[in-house]
Design a protein around this motif. Structure first.
Motif, short mmCIF file in Angstrom:
data_model
loop_
_atom_site.label_atom_id
_atom_site.label_comp_id
_atom_site.label_asym_id
_atom_site.label_seq_id
_atom_site.Cartn_x
_atom_site.Cartn_y
_atom_site.Cartn_z
N MET A 62 12.61 10.95 15.52
CA MET A 62 13.35 9.76 15.92
C MET A 62 13.39 8.73 14.80
SD MET A 62 14.32 10.64 18.91
CE MET A 62 14.96 9.14 19.63
N ALA A 63 12.48 8.85 13.85
CA ALA A 63 12.43 7.97 12.69
C ALA A 63 11.82 8.74 11.53
CB ALA A 63 11.61 6.71 12.99
N CYS A 64 12.05 8.27 10.32
CA CYS A 64 11.49 8.92 9.14
C CYS A 64 9.98 8.70 9.10
CB CYS A 64 12.14 8.35 7.88
SG CYS A 64 11.52 9.09 6.34
N VAL A 65 9.22 9.78 8.97
CA VAL A 65 7.76 9.71 8.94
C VAL A 65 7.28 10.39 7.66
CG1 VAL A 65 5.63 10.41 10.08
CG2 VAL A 65 7.61 9.75 11.45
N VAL A 66 6.52 9.66 6.86
CA VAL A 66 6.06 10.20 5.59
C VAL A 66 4.83 11.09 5.78
CG1 VAL A 66 5.17 9.61 3.30
CG2 VAL A 66 6.99 8.25 4.32
N LYS A 67 3.96 10.71 6.69
CA LYS A 67 2.78 11.54 6.96
C LYS A 67 2.55 11.62 8.46
CE LYS A 67 -0.65 7.81 6.44
NZ LYS A 67 -1.85 7.38 5.70
N ARG A 68 1.98 12.75 8.88
CA ARG A 68 1.71 12.98 10.29
C ARG A 68 0.24 12.72 10.61
NH1 ARG A 68 4.61 18.93 11.01
NH2 ARG A 68 6.76 18.28 10.56
N SER A 69 -0.01 12.42 11.87
CA SER A 69 -1.38 12.30 12.34
C SER A 69 -1.93 13.70 12.57
CB SER A 69 -1.44 11.48 13.63
OG SER A 69 -0.68 12.12 14.65
N VAL A 82 4.19 12.06 -7.23
CA VAL A 82 2.98 12.89 -7.40
C VAL A 82 1.94 12.55 -6.35
CG1 VAL A 82 3.39 13.26 -9.86
CG2 VAL A 82 1.99 11.31 -9.14
N ASN A 83 1.93 11.32 -5.88
CA ASN A 83 0.97 10.96 -4.84
C ASN A 83 1.27 11.69 -3.55
OD1 ASN A 83 -1.29 9.09 -3.95
ND2 ASN A 83 0.30 8.51 -2.50
N ARG A 84 2.54 11.85 -3.23
CA ARG A 84 2.90 12.58 -2.01
C ARG A 84 2.56 14.06 -2.13
NH1 ARG A 84 8.58 9.96 0.32
NH2 ARG A 84 7.77 7.86 0.59
N TRP A 85 2.76 14.62 -3.30
CA TRP A 85 2.38 16.02 -3.48
C TRP A 85 0.86 16.18 -3.39
CZ3 TRP A 85 5.93 16.89 -8.35
CH2 TRP A 85 7.27 16.91 -7.93
N VAL A 89 0.51 6.69 1.75
CA VAL A 89 1.59 7.30 0.97
C VAL A 89 2.94 6.68 1.30
CG1 VAL A 89 0.41 9.50 0.65
CG2 VAL A 89 1.80 9.14 2.68
N GLU A 90 3.03 6.03 2.47
CA GLU A 90 4.28 5.42 2.87
C GLU A 90 4.42 3.98 2.36
OE1 GLU A 90 1.21 4.00 5.68
OE2 GLU A 90 1.69 5.90 4.69
N ASP A 91 3.38 3.45 1.71
CA ASP A 91 3.40 2.04 1.31
C ASP A 91 2.66 1.86 0.00
OD1 ASP A 91 3.43 -0.67 1.06
OD2 ASP A 91 2.63 -1.12 3.04
N PHE A 92 3.41 1.71 -1.09
CA PHE A 92 2.82 1.44 -2.40
C PHE A 92 2.81 -0.06 -2.70
CE2 PHE A 92 2.10 5.64 -3.52
CZ PHE A 92 1.72 5.77 -4.84
N GLY A 93 3.15 -0.88 -1.71
CA GLY A 93 3.24 -2.32 -1.93
C GLY A 93 1.88 -3.00 -1.80
N ILE A 94 1.90 -4.33 -1.75
CA ILE A 94 0.66 -5.09 -1.73
C ILE A 94 -0.09 -4.92 -0.41
CG2 ILE A 94 1.50 -6.82 -3.37
CD1 ILE A 94 2.08 -8.66 -1.03
N LYS A 95 0.58 -4.42 0.64
CA LYS A 95 -0.09 -4.18 1.91
C LYS A 95 -0.69 -2.78 2.00
CE LYS A 95 2.69 -7.42 4.65
NZ LYS A 95 3.58 -7.57 5.85
N GLY A 96 -0.41 -1.95 1.02
CA GLY A 96 -0.97 -0.61 1.00
C GLY A 96 -2.36 -0.59 0.40
N GLU A 97 -3.02 0.56 0.49
CA GLU A 97 -4.35 0.72 -0.08
C GLU A 97 -4.26 0.93 -1.59
OE1 GLU A 97 -7.37 0.59 1.38
OE2 GLU A 97 -6.35 -0.05 3.21
N PRO A 98 -5.22 0.43 -2.35
CA PRO A 98 -5.22 0.69 -3.80
C PRO A 98 -5.59 2.15 -4.07
CG PRO A 98 -7.23 -0.45 -3.16
CD PRO A 98 -6.36 -0.41 -1.93
N PRO A 99 -5.20 2.68 -5.21
CA PRO A 99 -5.55 4.08 -5.53
C PRO A 99 -7.04 4.24 -5.74
CG PRO A 99 -4.54 3.01 -7.42
CD PRO A 99 -4.40 2.05 -6.27
N THR A 100 -7.58 5.37 -5.27
CA THR A 100 -9.00 5.64 -5.48
C THR A 100 -9.27 6.06 -6.93
OG1 THR A 100 -8.64 7.92 -4.72
CG2 THR A 100 -9.39 6.31 -3.09
N ARG A 102 -4.93 13.94 1.74
CA ARG A 102 -5.05 12.49 1.55
C ARG A 102 -4.55 12.17 0.15
NH1 ARG A 102 -8.77 8.23 3.15
NH2 ARG A 102 -9.00 6.71 1.44
N GLY A 103 -3.72 11.14 0.03
CA GLY A 103 -3.19 10.77 -1.27
C GLY A 103 -4.19 10.01 -2.11
#
Length: 273
Positions: free
Chosen positions: A172-179, A6-9, A22-33, A16-17
């Motif tokens: 060339m590689a899997c990209v979850v979000k584009r710039s 649902v965050n990707r949708w 959106v590519e990192d739900f781990g401890i290095k990712g941002e917390p949810p707003t 903005r998720g």
């Protein structure tokens, strides 16, 4: 899984998720707003058979999504990234959507489903290489070249240049979000790429044959079809004046083309919001 989905949708719809990484739900990712909202959406999709349509319908009919996207007031100073969702989404469409939108406005877009990939016009020689297997790039004919961007052929070593100018991935590689960049090449693409030139020509023909007895009426109808709103008085005056100047200098056909190009090149025409 439900939170990630649902965050990707949400990111596709709002730009903005709820979790911005959106590519990192781990401890290095941002917390949810809005963690409670993320939990609610995740629970809702599980309780309703993992229905994508159901979740998207709830989001786009919500008061949050339907508010104005105007970048005004204190919100613009305090929260320019809209992390607090104080305004509706406003961001440039993806490369494939920009192409499809122009073709749709012009009346050229083909909605055919399935089948082989298509080859829209691109500069000669991009698929040529020294040694190895050679590939002959032949532009698709007729309605085929106007099919949706989903069907444009992919060659990772030589991606479609029009799409690349609008920040599409080279695959060339899997990209979850584009710039999302903002460069002069994008304006040049909309003005000169054969796909957009052909769309502009078709849009000009539609405009010339639209309902209305005067150029002002025809331009108003075209403006509405392109931007889904009526033009303001100052906007219609600028376009009518542009038509009259071009008509005096080059004739009716060229005048309609220039007006069509002006409308299709408006920032609002390639922006969601």
């Amino acid at each position: 899984t439900a939170r990630v989905t649902v965050n990707r949708w949400w990111a596709e719809i709002f730009g903005r998720g709820i979790v911005s990484t959106v590519e990192d739900f781990g401890i290095k990712g941002e917390p949810p707003t809005h963690p409670e909202l993320l939990d609610w959406l995740a629970t809702d999709i599980k309780n309703h058979g993992w229905s994508m349509k159901g979740v998207i319908k709830k989001i786009v009919t919500s008061a949050t999504y339907r508010q104005s996207s105007g970048f005004l007031g204190r919100g613009a100073e305090i929260d320019p990234a809209n992390t607090l969702l104080w305004r509706g989404p406003r961001f440039r469409m993806d490369a494939e959507m920009i192409r499809d939108n122009a073709l749709s406005i012009s009346g050229l877009l083909s909605y055919g489903k399935g089948g082989p990939p298509i080859r829209p016009p691109q500069p000669d020689g991009l698929w040529k290489k020294v040694g190895g297997q050679q590939y002959d790039y032949k532009v698709s004919e007729g309605e085929m070249k106007h099919r949706r961007g989903l069907y444009v052929v992919l060659k990772r070593g030589s991606p479609n240049p029009s799409f690349m100018n609008f920040d599409a991935s080279a695959r060339m590689a899997c990209v979850v979000k584009r710039s999302r960049s903002n460069t002069p090449l994008q304006a040049l693409t909309l003005l000169n790429d054969p796909v957009y030139v052909e769309a502009t020509e078709a849009f000009a023909v539609r405009m010339a044959s639209a309902d209305g007895s005067s150029p002002r009426d025809k331009i108003a109808v075209a403006f509405q079809s392109a931007l889904a709103r009526e033009p303001r008085a100052d906007e219609i005056e600028v376009l009518v004046r542009l038509y009259e100047q071009q008509f005096a200098a080059s004739g009716e056909t060229e005048a309609w083309y220039v007006v069509a190009s002006a409308i299709l090149n408006l920032d609002e025409c390639i922006t969601k919001g």
